[in-house]
Design a protein around this motif. Structure first.
Motif, PDB file in Angstrom:
ATOM      1  N   LYS A  88       0.852  -1.195   0.000  1.00  0.00           N
ATOM      2  CA  LYS A  88       0.000   0.000   0.000  1.00  0.00           C
ATOM      3  C   LYS A  88       0.886   1.243   0.000  1.00  0.00           C
ATOM      4  CE  LYS A  88      -4.186  -1.612   2.232  1.00  0.00           C
ATOM      5  NZ  LYS A  88      -4.825  -1.729   3.551  1.00  0.00           N
ATOM      6  N   ASP A  89       1.995   1.147   0.740  1.00  0.00           N
ATOM      7  CA  ASP A  89       2.977   2.226   0.784  1.00  0.00           C
ATOM      8  C   ASP A  89       4.274   1.651   0.248  1.00  0.00           C
ATOM      9  OD1 ASP A  89       1.818   4.541   2.709  1.00  0.00           O
ATOM     10  OD2 ASP A  89       1.118   2.568   3.330  1.00  0.00           O
ATOM     11  N   ALA A  90       4.841   2.306  -0.728  1.00  0.00           N
ATOM     12  CA  ALA A  90       6.055   1.740  -1.320  1.00  0.00           C
ATOM     13  C   ALA A  90       6.829   2.799  -2.095  1.00  0.00           C
ATOM     14  CB  ALA A  90       5.696   0.601  -2.279  1.00  0.00           C
ATOM     15  N   TYR A  91       8.087   2.489  -2.304  1.00  0.00           N
ATOM     16  CA  TYR A  91       8.903   3.255  -3.247  1.00  0.00           C
ATOM     17  C   TYR A  91       9.046   2.364  -4.472  1.00  0.00           C
ATOM     18  CZ  TYR A  91      12.756   5.805  -5.311  1.00  0.00           C
ATOM     19  OH  TYR A  91      13.542   6.521  -6.176  1.00  0.00           O
ATOM     20  N   ILE A  92       8.783   2.911  -5.628  1.00  0.00           N
ATOM     21  CA  ILE A  92       8.799   2.110  -6.858  1.00  0.00           C
ATOM     22  C   ILE A  92       9.912   2.627  -7.761  1.00  0.00           C
ATOM     23  CG2 ILE A  92       7.441   1.386  -8.881  1.00  0.00           C
ATOM     24  CD1 ILE A  92       5.115   2.764  -6.763  1.00  0.00           C
ATOM     25  N   ARG A  93      10.754   1.723  -8.198  1.00  0.00           N
ATOM     26  CA  ARG A  93      11.838   2.098  -9.114  1.00  0.00           C
ATOM     27  C   ARG A  93      11.570   1.439 -10.462  1.00  0.00           C
ATOM     28  NH1 ARG A  93      17.055   3.909  -8.481  1.00  0.00           N
ATOM     29  NH2 ARG A  93      15.964   5.258  -7.028  1.00  0.00           N
ATOM     30  N   VAL A  94      11.351   2.249 -11.471  1.00  0.00           N
ATOM     31  CA  VAL A  94      11.169   1.732 -12.819  1.00  0.00           C
ATOM     32  C   VAL A  94      12.460   2.007 -13.581  1.00  0.00           C
ATOM     33  CG1 VAL A  94       9.775   1.805 -14.921  1.00  0.00           C
ATOM     34  CG2 VAL A  94       8.717   2.315 -12.706  1.00  0.00           C
ATOM     35  N   VAL A  95      13.043   0.975 -14.161  1.00  0.00           N
ATOM     36  CA  VAL A  95      14.304   1.110 -14.890  1.00  0.00           C
ATOM     37  C   VAL A  95      14.106   0.539 -16.290  1.00  0.00           C
ATOM     38  CG1 VAL A  95      16.764   0.501 -14.908  1.00  0.00           C
ATOM     39  CG2 VAL A  95      15.580   0.722 -12.719  1.00  0.00           C
ATOM     40  N   VAL A  96      14.485   1.300 -17.280  1.00  0.00           N
ATOM     41  CA  VAL A  96      14.488   0.764 -18.642  1.00  0.00           C
ATOM     42  C   VAL A  96      15.898   0.910 -19.174  1.00  0.00           C
ATOM     43  CG1 VAL A  96      13.442   0.800 -20.934  1.00  0.00           C
ATOM     44  CG2 VAL A  96      12.099   1.545 -18.962  1.00  0.00           C
ATOM     45  N   THR A  97      16.538  -0.225 -19.445  1.00  0.00           N
ATOM     46  CA  THR A  97      17.915  -0.183 -19.940  1.00  0.00           C
ATOM     47  C   THR A  97      17.923  -0.399 -21.452  1.00  0.00           C
ATOM     48  OG1 THR A  97      18.442  -2.534 -19.872  1.00  0.00           O
ATOM     49  CG2 THR A  97      18.613  -1.328 -17.791  1.00  0.00           C
TER      50      THR A  97
ATOM     51  N   ARG B 216      13.427  18.423 -13.848  1.00  0.00           N
ATOM     52  CA  ARG B 216      12.143  19.084 -13.565  1.00  0.00           C
ATOM     53  C   ARG B 216      11.369  18.190 -12.615  1.00  0.00           C
ATOM     54  NH1 ARG B 216      10.874  22.085 -19.066  1.00  0.00           N
ATOM     55  NH2 ARG B 216      12.982  21.935 -19.816  1.00  0.00           N
ATOM     56  N   GLY B 217      11.612  18.366 -11.352  1.00  0.00           N
ATOM     57  CA  GLY B 217      11.063  17.457 -10.353  1.00  0.00           C
ATOM     58  C   GLY B 217       9.546  17.505 -10.287  1.00  0.00           C
ATOM     59  N   ILE B 218       8.968  16.347 -10.076  1.00  0.00           N
ATOM     60  CA  ILE B 218       7.508  16.266  -9.958  1.00  0.00           C
ATOM     61  C   ILE B 218       7.080  16.851  -8.608  1.00  0.00           C
ATOM     62  CG2 ILE B 218       5.610  14.570  -9.753  1.00  0.00           C
ATOM     63  CD1 ILE B 218       7.207  13.131 -12.154  1.00  0.00           C
ATOM     64  N   THR B 219       7.862  16.620  -7.578  1.00  0.00           N
ATOM     65  CA  THR B 219       7.564  17.218  -6.265  1.00  0.00           C
ATOM     66  C   THR B 219       7.707  18.742  -6.354  1.00  0.00           C
ATOM     67  OG1 THR B 219       8.713  15.260  -5.444  1.00  0.00           O
ATOM     68  CG2 THR B 219       7.984  16.850  -3.802  1.00  0.00           C
ATOM     69  N   ARG B 220       8.699  19.199  -7.100  1.00  0.00           N
ATOM     70  CA  ARG B 220       8.881  20.641  -7.339  1.00  0.00           C
ATOM     71  C   ARG B 220       7.599  21.235  -7.933  1.00  0.00           C
ATOM     72  NH1 ARG B 220      10.526  23.239 -12.137  1.00  0.00           N
ATOM     73  NH2 ARG B 220      11.920  25.040 -11.935  1.00  0.00           N
ATOM     74  N   GLY B 221       7.036  20.512  -8.910  1.00  0.00           N
ATOM     75  CA  GLY B 221       5.797  20.975  -9.536  1.00  0.00           C
ATOM     76  C   GLY B 221       4.645  21.000  -8.540  1.00  0.00           C
ATOM     77  N   VAL B 222       4.589  19.998  -7.674  1.00  0.00           N
ATOM     78  CA  VAL B 222       3.518  19.932  -6.668  1.00  0.00           C
ATOM     79  C   VAL B 222       3.653  21.122  -5.704  1.00  0.00           C
ATOM     80  CG1 VAL B 222       2.579  18.576  -4.743  1.00  0.00           C
ATOM     81  CG2 VAL B 222       3.296  17.415  -6.836  1.00  0.00           C
ATOM     82  N   VAL B 223       4.893  21.444  -5.328  1.00  0.00           N
ATOM     83  CA  VAL B 223       5.121  22.573  -4.421  1.00  0.00           C
ATOM     84  C   VAL B 223       4.671  23.879  -5.088  1.00  0.00           C
ATOM     85  CG1 VAL B 223       6.961  23.961  -3.345  1.00  0.00           C
ATOM     86  CG2 VAL B 223       6.901  21.493  -3.003  1.00  0.00           C
ATOM     87  N   MET B 224       4.922  24.018  -6.371  1.00  0.00           N
ATOM     88  CA  MET B 224       4.456  25.217  -7.096  1.00  0.00           C
ATOM     89  C   MET B 224       2.922  25.288  -7.070  1.00  0.00           C
ATOM     90  SD  MET B 224       7.160  26.760  -8.046  1.00  0.00           S
ATOM     91  CE  MET B 224       7.985  27.431  -9.467  1.00  0.00           C
ATOM     92  N   GLU B 225       2.278  24.120  -7.236  1.00  0.00           N
ATOM     93  CA  GLU B 225       0.800  24.083  -7.184  1.00  0.00           C
ATOM     94  C   GLU B 225       0.303  24.485  -5.798  1.00  0.00           C
ATOM     95  OE1 GLU B 225      -0.701  20.153  -8.166  1.00  0.00           O
ATOM     96  OE2 GLU B 225       0.584  20.079  -9.940  1.00  0.00           O
ATOM     97  N   LEU B 226       0.963  23.955  -4.755  1.00  0.00           N
ATOM     98  CA  LEU B 226       0.545  24.270  -3.385  1.00  0.00           C
ATOM     99  C   LEU B 226       0.750  25.757  -3.096  1.00  0.00           C
ATOM    100  CD1 LEU B 226       1.945  21.173  -1.422  1.00  0.00           C
ATOM    101  CD2 LEU B 226      -0.463  21.690  -1.907  1.00  0.00           C
ATOM    102  N   ALA B 227       1.846  26.315  -3.600  1.00  0.00           N
ATOM    103  CA  ALA B 227       2.112  27.744  -3.399  1.00  0.00           C
ATOM    104  C   ALA B 227       0.977  28.559  -3.999  1.00  0.00           C
ATOM    105  CB  ALA B 227       3.442  28.113  -4.044  1.00  0.00           C
ATOM    106  N   CYS B 228       0.532  28.141  -5.172  1.00  0.00           N
ATOM    107  CA  CYS B 228      -0.562  28.837  -5.857  1.00  0.00           C
ATOM    108  C   CYS B 228      -1.822  28.758  -4.992  1.00  0.00           C
ATOM    109  CB  CYS B 228      -0.745  28.170  -7.216  1.00  0.00           C
ATOM    110  SG  CYS B 228      -1.862  28.996  -8.277  1.00  0.00           S
TER     111      CYS B 228
ATOM    112  N   GLY C  95      11.699  16.154  -3.351  1.00  0.00           N
ATOM    113  CA  GLY C  95      11.944  14.981  -4.194  1.00  0.00           C
ATOM    114  C   GLY C  95      10.974  13.878  -3.808  1.00  0.00           C
ATOM    115  N   THR C  96      10.807  12.940  -4.703  1.00  0.00           N
ATOM    116  CA  THR C  96       9.878  11.838  -4.449  1.00  0.00           C
ATOM    117  C   THR C  96      10.295  11.062  -3.204  1.00  0.00           C
ATOM    118  OG1 THR C  96       9.316  11.679  -6.763  1.00  0.00           O
ATOM    119  CG2 THR C  96       8.979   9.697  -5.452  1.00  0.00           C
TER     120      THR C  96
END
Ligand code: PLP
Length: 299
Positions: free
Chosen positions: A93-102, A217-229, A255-256
């Protein structure tokens, strides 16, 4: 927190369409992901049975792959299903997910055209969060001498498997006995942390380096910009110097993995009053709430 696979309590790892126990999850020594760091990845989080900003992460993965001339051998929809399937197989239910494409298996030469099949790996594991005192008391950072990769050489906006630049920065911080590294661009402007974006608060406004400076371009960075708004906090992409960091009222990383973590000292100088600031704490709380309230359901 979940995390038990049905087979002998071992984690199940997704490799090229199959879910295999961790002890059997192996890739070839001829995979160019290993030989050359030739590949891309994403780090994603699941909170309370929902995957946070899953589509954004998948979009960034495919953009990174496109930039390095790598065709991911499945659609975005199939990738989303594979991620959810991996989480379900491990009862997370709670996890860190690492997707790797080589780039996949090739020969010992660089030529990516000799690698016919990219490898797709999805690892879901328990979350490795910073200790809770980091969030309560804040962390200390240093500006490291290793400069962030130049976008003209290897654009930091591409989340590639070449993370040695970031690892050098992390090593410098650890050797100095500090928790995090702040990297400058080749020209000496503030870029980002070793694996996080950076923000300052000055006179009630948020500032973060512009994406064109050569950062992820961090996704958390984008979320923080949304919250600031949402909170009517003016937020700007601003070219920042070390001096701007030293004289900030507040500073934090995003960061994630790290989420939002306050920085209370940089190069030995206290930031503001040397404690996590009011706006930082407000954003941390709102971020936590958001992660629990939105996301793609796993089950
Ligand atoms: N900058 C770098 C170099 C990173 O590796 C990461 C983590 O993925 C970030 C910033 C933060 O990005 P995100 O918020 O999308 O995790």
């Amino acid at each position: 927190m979940g995390g038990q696979s049905e087979k002998e309590g071992e984690l199940l790892i997704y490799i090229n369409g199959a879910l295999v126990p961790k002890s059997e999850a192996k890739i070839s020594v001829f995979d160019h992901g290993l030989l050359y760091g030739d590949g891309v990845f994403e780090g994603i989080r699941a909170y309370g049975g929902k995957v946070f900003r899953l589509e954004e992460h998948i979009d960034r993965l495919y953009e990174s792959a496109h930039c390095i001339w790598l065709k991911i051998p499945m659609t975005k929809e199939e990738m989303q299903q594979a991620i959810l399937q991996t989480l379900r197989a491990n009862c997370f239910k709670d996890a860190y997910i690492r997707v790797v494409v080589t780039r996949g298996v090739g020969d010992l030469g660089l030529d990516p055209w000799r690698c016919s099949n990219p490898s797709v790996i999805i690892i879901a594991d328990r979350i490795e969060v910073f200790p809770s005192e980091f969030y309560e008391r804040g962390i200390e950072a240093i500006i490291v001498s290793t400069r962030r990769n130049s976008p003209q050489a290897l654009n930091p906006a591409i989340k590639s498997l070449n993370y040695l630049n970031n690892i050098f920065a992390k090593i410098e911080a650890k050797v100095a006995g500090k928790q995090e590294a702040i990297m400058l661009t080749i020209d000496g402007y503030v870029a980002e942390g070793s694996g996080e974006n950076i923000f300052i608060v000055k006179n009630g406004c948020l500032h973060t380096p512009p994406a064109y400076m050569g950062i992820l371009r961090g996704i958390t960075r984008g979320v923080v910009m949304e919250l600031a708004c949402r909170f009517n906090i003016p937020a700007y992409e601003t070219v920042l110097t070390a001096r701007d960091l030293y004289t900030a009222d507040e500073c934090f990383l995003t960061g994630t993995g790290a989420e939002i973590v306050p920085i209370v000292a940089i190069d030995g100088r206290p930031i503001g009053d040397g404690k996590p600031g009011r706006i930082t704490r407000q954003l941390m709380e709102a971020f936590r709430e958001l992660t629990l309230n939105e996301g793609t359901p796993i089950y």
